[in-house]
Design a protein around this motif. Sequence first.
Motif, short mmCIF file in Angstrom:
data_model
loop_
_atom_site.label_atom_id
_atom_site.label_comp_id
_atom_site.label_asym_id
_atom_site.label_seq_id
_atom_site.Cartn_x
_atom_site.Cartn_y
_atom_site.Cartn_z
N SER A 166 53.58 -17.44 51.35
CA SER A 166 54.86 -17.58 51.58
C SER A 166 55.81 -16.57 52.25
O SER A 166 56.80 -16.23 53.12
CB SER A 166 55.05 -18.11 50.80
OG SER A 166 55.82 -17.50 49.44
N ALA A 167 55.24 -15.09 51.88
CA ALA A 167 55.77 -13.89 52.01
C ALA A 167 56.25 -14.12 53.59
O ALA A 167 55.63 -14.00 54.54
CB ALA A 167 54.99 -12.69 51.43
N GLN A 168 57.68 -13.33 53.70
CA GLN A 168 57.78 -12.85 55.45
C GLN A 168 57.72 -11.33 55.02
O GLN A 168 58.54 -11.00 55.06
CB GLN A 168 59.65 -13.55 55.41
CG GLN A 168 59.94 -14.78 55.33
CD GLN A 168 60.90 -15.11 55.90
OE1 GLN A 168 61.59 -14.94 57.29
NE2 GLN A 168 62.16 -15.29 55.00
N ILE A 169 56.98 -11.23 55.50
CA ILE A 169 56.14 -10.22 55.90
C ILE A 169 55.76 -9.49 57.30
O ILE A 169 55.05 -10.22 58.34
CB ILE A 169 55.50 -9.16 54.99
CG1 ILE A 169 54.89 -7.86 54.88
CG2 ILE A 169 53.88 -10.32 54.78
CD1 ILE A 169 54.48 -7.56 53.68
N ILE B 226 55.57 -7.11 47.20
CA ILE B 226 55.77 -8.25 48.10
C ILE B 226 56.16 -9.54 47.19
O ILE B 226 56.76 -10.37 47.96
CB ILE B 226 54.95 -8.03 48.90
CG1 ILE B 226 54.70 -7.25 49.76
CG2 ILE B 226 54.74 -9.28 50.00
CD1 ILE B 226 53.60 -6.61 50.44
N ARG B 227 55.33 -9.83 45.98
CA ARG B 227 55.22 -11.10 45.50
C ARG B 227 57.05 -11.44 44.91
O ARG B 227 56.88 -12.55 44.97
CB ARG B 227 54.21 -11.29 44.38
CG ARG B 227 53.90 -12.54 43.92
CD ARG B 227 53.15 -12.30 42.93
NE ARG B 227 51.99 -12.21 44.07
CZ ARG B 227 50.98 -13.37 44.21
NH1 ARG B 227 51.64 -14.40 44.07
NH2 ARG B 227 49.99 -13.25 45.16
N SER C 232 59.46 -11.12 47.13
CA SER C 232 59.83 -13.28 47.93
C SER C 232 59.65 -14.12 46.98
O SER C 232 60.01 -15.56 47.62
CB SER C 232 58.04 -13.34 48.78
OG SER C 232 56.92 -13.41 47.87
N GLU C 233 59.41 -14.20 45.62
CA GLU C 233 59.57 -14.60 44.77
C GLU C 233 60.61 -15.18 44.72
O GLU C 233 61.37 -15.87 43.82
CB GLU C 233 58.83 -14.44 43.39
CG GLU C 233 57.53 -15.24 43.15
CD GLU C 233 57.24 -14.93 42.21
OE1 GLU C 233 57.23 -13.94 41.52
OE2 GLU C 233 55.06 -14.75 42.29
N HIS D 221 63.63 -13.32 46.41
CA HIS D 221 64.12 -13.84 47.72
C HIS D 221 63.66 -13.97 48.95
O HIS D 221 63.10 -13.00 49.50
CB HIS D 221 65.52 -11.81 47.92
CG HIS D 221 66.13 -11.57 46.86
ND1 HIS D 221 67.51 -12.07 46.34
CD2 HIS D 221 65.78 -10.65 45.92
CE1 HIS D 221 67.76 -11.42 45.27
NE2 HIS D 221 67.23 -10.32 45.11
N PRO D 222 63.44 -14.83 49.03
CA PRO D 222 62.19 -15.21 49.47
C PRO D 222 62.88 -15.77 50.96
O PRO D 222 62.63 -15.80 52.74
CB PRO D 222 62.06 -17.21 48.62
CG PRO D 222 63.15 -17.59 48.77
CD PRO D 222 63.59 -16.72 47.57
N ASP D 223 64.08 -15.53 51.34
CA ASP D 223 65.71 -15.52 53.08
C ASP D 223 65.22 -13.93 53.35
O ASP D 223 65.32 -14.21 54.39
CB ASP D 223 66.24 -16.47 52.39
CG ASP D 223 67.11 -15.32 51.45
OD1 ASP D 223 66.68 -14.90 50.32
OD2 ASP D 223 68.43 -14.93 51.45
N LYS E 25 63.47 -10.63 54.99
CA LYS E 25 62.20 -10.52 56.04
C LYS E 25 61.92 -9.21 55.24
O LYS E 25 62.67 -8.20 54.92
CB LYS E 25 62.06 -10.95 57.19
CG LYS E 25 61.25 -10.41 58.14
CD LYS E 25 61.12 -10.91 59.82
CE LYS E 25 62.00 -10.03 60.57
NZ LYS E 25 61.66 -9.92 61.10
#
Length: 215
Positions: A7-10, A173-174, A177-178, A180-182, A184
Amino acid sequence: MSTVPSSAQIVVLDHPLVQHKLTRLRQAQTSTAGFRRLTRELSLLMCYEATRDLALEPVRIETPLEAMEGCLLSGKKLCFVSILRAGNGILDGMLDLVPSARVGHIGLFRDHDTLEAIEYYKKLPDDVAERDCILVDPMLATGHSAAAAIARVKDAGVRNIIFVCLIAAPEGIRHLSETHPDVKIVTCAVDRGLDDNGYIRPGIGDAGDRLFGTK
C-alpha cells in the motif's frame, strides 16, 4: 527481513545516472567534498521526480521569431522543508532547480534508547499552509523522524506533502505509510533493512557526518 507494504506510495528512481551516482556516494573512500557534490547532483534528479505532477497553465509569449503558447507553473507554490541537519545536503540541489521556493527547517534528533524523534527547532514560512511541501532527509531509517516532521508540517495546515530521501529501509517505509498513508515517498534505493542500532544496511553511513566532515 522486513518487506515494503504494497500500500506504500513509493517511487524508486532506477535511472542509470541515479544508480551510478548513488554507488559512488555509498563508497567508503568517497571524500567529504565528493559526498557533498554527489548528494547535490542526486537531489537535482530527485527533484525532477518529486515535482512531476505540478500543475501547468498556458501562457502566450514572444520568442525572437514569433508568438507561441507555452506553459508556466500554476496553482500553489512550493516549500522545501529540510530535516536538520543532513537534509540541508539535499536542500541545496533542490534550490538550484527551484530557486523561488520557500524553505522551512525542522530540527529533530533520535533518542538512542527509544529511537523516537525529539524536536529541538522548527521554522516554517508564514504562508506554508498555502504551499505544496517537499520534505527532504538523506535517509529514511526507522521512519520516526520523518513521521514526526510530517506531523508538524500537517499541524501547520499543509495537506500536500512529498517525502524525498536518498535511501530508505523497508521498516521506515512501513512506519511512514502507516502513520501518513497520504504522503508519497521518492527515493533512489530501498536497502535490505536496519541493524540492531537502527542504521540502514548496506546504507551510506551517517549522512550528516559524511556531508559535513564531522567524523
